[in-house]
Scaffold this motif. Structure first.
Motif, PDB file in Angstrom:
ATOM      1  N   GLY A 125       0.803  -1.218   0.000  1.00 55.55           N
ATOM      2  CA  GLY A 125       0.000   0.000   0.000  1.00 55.55           C
ATOM      3  C   GLY A 125       0.834   1.265   0.000  1.00 55.55           C
ATOM      4  N   GLY A 126       2.126   1.121  -0.335  1.00 53.82           N
ATOM      5  CA  GLY A 126       2.989   2.298  -0.384  1.00 53.82           C
ATOM      6  C   GLY A 126       3.377   2.807   0.989  1.00 53.82           C
ATOM      7  N   PHE A 127       3.276   1.968   2.015  1.00 54.26           N
ATOM      8  CA  PHE A 127       3.597   2.365   3.386  1.00 54.26           C
ATOM      9  C   PHE A 127       2.792   3.582   3.836  1.00 54.26           C
ATOM     10  N   ARG A 128       1.502   3.545   3.509  1.00 51.46           N
ATOM     11  CA  ARG A 128       0.620   4.647   3.913  1.00 51.46           C
ATOM     12  C   ARG A 128      -0.183   4.311   5.173  1.00 51.46           C
ATOM     13  N   THR A 129      -0.092   3.063   5.616  1.00 52.54           N
ATOM     14  CA  THR A 129      -0.782   2.677   6.837  1.00 52.54           C
ATOM     15  C   THR A 129      -0.012   1.530   7.483  1.00 52.54           C
ATOM     16  N   ILE A 130      -0.484   1.081   8.653  1.00 51.24           N
ATOM     17  CA  ILE A 130       0.112  -0.049   9.354  1.00 51.24           C
ATOM     18  C   ILE A 130      -0.886  -1.200   9.310  1.00 51.24           C
ATOM     19  N   PRO A 131      -0.468  -2.371   8.866  1.00 53.42           N
ATOM     20  CA  PRO A 131      -1.407  -3.499   8.822  1.00 53.42           C
ATOM     21  C   PRO A 131      -2.030  -3.751  10.187  1.00 53.42           C
ATOM     22  N   ALA A 132      -3.304  -4.056  10.209  1.00 52.35           N
ATOM     23  CA  ALA A 132      -4.020  -4.297  11.454  1.00 52.35           C
ATOM     24  C   ALA A 132      -3.365  -5.441  12.229  1.00 52.35           C
ATOM     25  N   ILE A 153      10.706   8.709   7.149  1.00 57.48           N
ATOM     26  CA  ILE A 153      10.526   9.088   5.744  1.00 57.48           C
ATOM     27  C   ILE A 153       9.052   9.021   5.334  1.00 57.48           C
ATOM     28  N   HIS A 154       8.394   7.926   5.651  1.00 59.49           N
ATOM     29  CA  HIS A 154       7.012   7.749   5.193  1.00 59.49           C
ATOM     30  C   HIS A 154       5.984   8.421   6.101  1.00 59.49           C
ATOM     31  N   GLY A 155       6.402   8.872   7.281  1.00 60.20           N
ATOM     32  CA  GLY A 155       5.476   9.607   8.144  1.00 60.20           C
ATOM     33  C   GLY A 155       4.390   8.755   8.744  1.00 60.20           C
ATOM     34  N   VAL A 156       4.737   7.514   9.111  1.00 58.16           N
ATOM     35  CA  VAL A 156       3.791   6.555   9.686  1.00 58.16           C
ATOM     36  C   VAL A 156       4.229   6.244  11.109  1.00 58.16           C
ATOM     37  N   GLU A 157       3.306   6.304  12.060  1.00 58.84           N
ATOM     38  CA  GLU A 157       3.638   6.085  13.466  1.00 58.84           C
ATOM     39  C   GLU A 157       2.555   5.240  14.128  1.00 58.84           C
ATOM     40  N   ARG A 277      -1.149  18.758  14.815  1.00 56.86           N
ATOM     41  CA  ARG A 277      -2.520  19.104  14.468  1.00 56.86           C
ATOM     42  C   ARG A 277      -2.569  20.363  13.607  1.00 56.86           C
ATOM     43  N   LEU A 278      -1.773  21.347  13.949  1.00 57.34           N
ATOM     44  CA  LEU A 278      -1.726  22.591  13.188  1.00 57.34           C
ATOM     45  C   LEU A 278      -1.266  22.339  11.755  1.00 57.34           C
ATOM     46  N   LEU A 279      -0.231  21.516  11.607  1.00 60.86           N
ATOM     47  CA  LEU A 279       0.316  21.285  10.274  1.00 60.86           C
ATOM     48  C   LEU A 279      -0.625  20.428   9.427  1.00 60.86           C
ATOM     49  N   TYR A 280      -1.185  19.369  10.006  1.00 66.30           N
ATOM     50  CA  TYR A 280      -2.106  18.531   9.233  1.00 66.30           C
ATOM     51  C   TYR A 280      -3.381  19.298   8.872  1.00 66.30           C
ATOM     52  N   THR A 281      -3.845  20.161   9.764  1.00 67.96           N
ATOM     53  CA  THR A 281      -5.027  20.962   9.450  1.00 67.96           C
ATOM     54  C   THR A 281      -4.751  21.894   8.274  1.00 67.96           C
ATOM     55  N   THR A 282      -3.563  22.483   8.249  1.00 63.59           N
ATOM     56  CA  THR A 282      -3.183  23.350   7.131  1.00 63.59           C
ATOM     57  C   THR A 282      -3.199  22.580   5.820  1.00 63.59           C
ATOM     58  N   ILE A 283      -2.710  21.356   5.849  1.00 70.36           N
ATOM     59  CA  ILE A 283      -2.685  20.523   4.641  1.00 70.36           C
ATOM     60  C   ILE A 283      -4.099  20.111   4.238  1.00 70.36           C
ATOM     61  N   PHE A 289      -4.440  21.648  -2.597  1.00 70.81           N
ATOM     62  CA  PHE A 289      -3.192  22.309  -2.995  1.00 70.81           C
ATOM     63  C   PHE A 289      -2.007  21.583  -2.364  1.00 70.81           C
ATOM     64  N   TYR A 290      -2.187  21.174  -1.096  1.00 71.30           N
ATOM     65  CA  TYR A 290      -1.226  20.298  -0.417  1.00 71.30           C
ATOM     66  C   TYR A 290      -1.950  18.992  -0.082  1.00 71.30           C
ATOM     67  N   ARG A 291      -1.205  17.920  -0.008  1.00 68.40           N
ATOM     68  CA  ARG A 291      -1.822  16.659   0.416  1.00 68.40           C
ATOM     69  C   ARG A 291      -0.818  15.826   1.213  1.00 68.40           C
ATOM     70  N   ASN A 292      -1.359  15.057   2.140  1.00 66.84           N
ATOM     71  CA  ASN A 292      -0.620  14.034   2.870  1.00 66.84           C
ATOM     72  C   ASN A 292      -1.351  12.722   2.646  1.00 66.84           C
ATOM     73  N   ASP A 293      -0.624  11.688   2.213  1.00 62.39           N
ATOM     74  CA  ASP A 293      -1.262  10.451   1.781  1.00 62.39           C
ATOM     75  C   ASP A 293      -1.379   9.390   2.871  1.00 62.39           C
ATOM     76  N   VAL A 294      -0.953   9.697   4.090  1.00 64.03           N
ATOM     77  CA  VAL A 294      -0.923   8.702   5.158  1.00 64.03           C
ATOM     78  C   VAL A 294      -2.305   8.553   5.787  1.00 64.03           C
ATOM     79  N   ASP A 295      -2.667   7.319   6.108  1.00 66.32           N
ATOM     80  CA  ASP A 295      -3.888   7.024   6.847  1.00 66.32           C
ATOM     81  C   ASP A 295      -3.916   7.892   8.109  1.00 66.32           C
ATOM     82  N   PRO A 296      -4.953   8.712   8.302  1.00 63.68           N
ATOM     83  CA  PRO A 296      -4.990   9.594   9.478  1.00 63.68           C
ATOM     84  C   PRO A 296      -4.810   8.872  10.812  1.00 63.68           C
ATOM     85  N   ALA A 297      -5.165   7.591  10.878  1.00 66.23           N
ATOM     86  CA  ALA A 297      -5.032   6.853  12.135  1.00 66.23           C
ATOM     87  C   ALA A 297      -3.590   6.619  12.535  1.00 66.23           C
TER      88      ALA A 297
END
Length: 366
Positions: A125-132, A153-157, A277-283, A289-297
């Motif tokens: 899935g392009g490292f956009r989420t963590i498998p359940a 790098i991928h912004g997944v936590e 929260r401030l940065l993700y809200t801006t995106i 115009f800006y996007r972040n592709d990571v699963d919000p969870a």
């Protein structure tokens, strides 16, 4: 000239107060007649620095007595190889959950030493989420289960919205690379067998790593290895089996003191929540115009990759950001785009300035 807001992923920004203290003490440390970087690591002056650093880190992270703390040369990648040598018997399985670039890097380091079981991977899935957690295929006889707590790098936590954090892996000890999120919130150390991380993101400068390990695990035979690669030997020598990166260790100690003085991990958890929260809200409110592709969870609080809808504006964005006092926003070559790393040393005000710049840039170029 004022310092820029530095969003580098690592080596990353250090607290200005720490840099000023280091500057003041560079020529002479506490009436020692020399700089700490010039003094023997076995002398009383550096031993004081080392022991203070360990005591402060234990207090900062609430590390129990039955866990050892090591300060080691090199980065997390070195520890990834040594973990297998110290804790897995020849031919024994080790389970790895791969959630991004650094999880894949960890695999490369242990390939010569262990029978790897990839228990789960987000690569398809392009490292956009963590498998359940319920999809993980764990081994019953694994030496350990390894995760990367935050993918720089991928912004997944691993976050509570994903599921139980840290994940329950039964009786097998859980090992975690915490390089880019350690000390950003309270951690229940007892849920892990081992935690490690390069210092150059939240704990200090590049060149020194911290390893926190349950003492009973150090009794494992592991694999044939040189004594310099033996964690138990490093512990017996108080992390001075050979000459350590003493100045890096000293600087890390200053960072620990700064974090404690600022309110500890509870305060940095609050700041991290506010900044991310401030940065993700801006995106998310930019209309694409800006996007972040990571699963919000599982969005990282430490590293926020984002992309401009019109990639031809990338260079202009970086140039104008630098002119506005915002540096090191170029994304990693693996992903491209942009990345803002907002570790503990990044003040909330720095993210406010970045968010304001992003909105202004969109207004002018959207």
């Amino acid at each position: 000239m004022s310092r820029a807001y530095n969003f580098a992923a690592g080596p990353a920004a250090l607290p200005e107060a720490v840099l000023k203290t280091a500057q003041e003490e560079l020529l002479e440390w506490r009436d020692a007649g020399a700089s700490i970087v010039e003094l023997s690591h076995r002398g009383p002056e550096f031993l004081e620095v080392a022991r203070e650093a360990e005591a402060d880190l234990r207090r900062l992270l609430t590390i129990p007595d039955d866990y050892a703390v090591l300060f080691l040369a090199g980065g997390a990648t070195t520890q990834q190889a040594l973990i297998a040598l110290n804790f897995a018997s020849p031919g024994q399985k080790a389970d790895y959950v791969v959630t991004g670039h650094w999880g894949k890097t960890a695999l490369k380091q242990v390939t010569p030493y262990v029978d790897i079981n990839i228990a789960a991977s987000g690569e398809d899935g392009g490292f956009r989420t963590i498998p359940a957690r319920e999809t993980w295929r764990l081994s019953k006889d694994a030496a350990y289960v390894h995760i990367t707590a935050n993918e720089t790098i991928h912004g997944v936590e691993f976050r509570p919205a994903w599921g139980e954090t840290p994940p329950d892996v039964g009786d097998v000890p859980l090992f975690a690379d915490f390089s880019s999120s350690i000390a950003s919130e309270p951690i229940d150390i007892t849920r892990y067998g081992l935690i490690y991380g390069g210092a150059q993101k939240n704990l200090g400068p590049v060149g020194v790593s911290v390893l926190i390990v349950r003492r009973d695990l150090l009794e494992r035979t592991g694999q044939p290895r040189a004594n310099i690669f033996n964690y138990a030997s490093h512990l017996q020598a108080e992390s001075m089996l050979n000459t350590p990166p003493s100045y890096n260790w000293y600087l890390a100690g200053l960072v620990f003191k700064w974090m404690l003085a600022e309110g500890g991990v509870e305060e940095f958890a609050r700041r991290s929540e506010e900044k991310s929260r401030l940065l993700y809200t801006t995106i998310d409110t930019s209309g694409g115009f800006y996007r972040n592709d990571v699963d919000p969870a599982v969005r990282s609080r430490m590293n926020v990759p984002f992309f401009l809808r019109d990639e031809s504006l990338n260079d202009k964005f970086l140039i104008e950001a630098k002119d506005a006092g915002l540096i090191s926003l170029k994304g990693h070559k693996v992903l491209g785009g942009m990345r803002a790393s907002i570790y503990n040393a990044m003040p909330v005000e720095g993210v406010r300035v970045l968010a304001a710049f992003m909105k202004d840039f969109q207004n002018r170029h959207g």
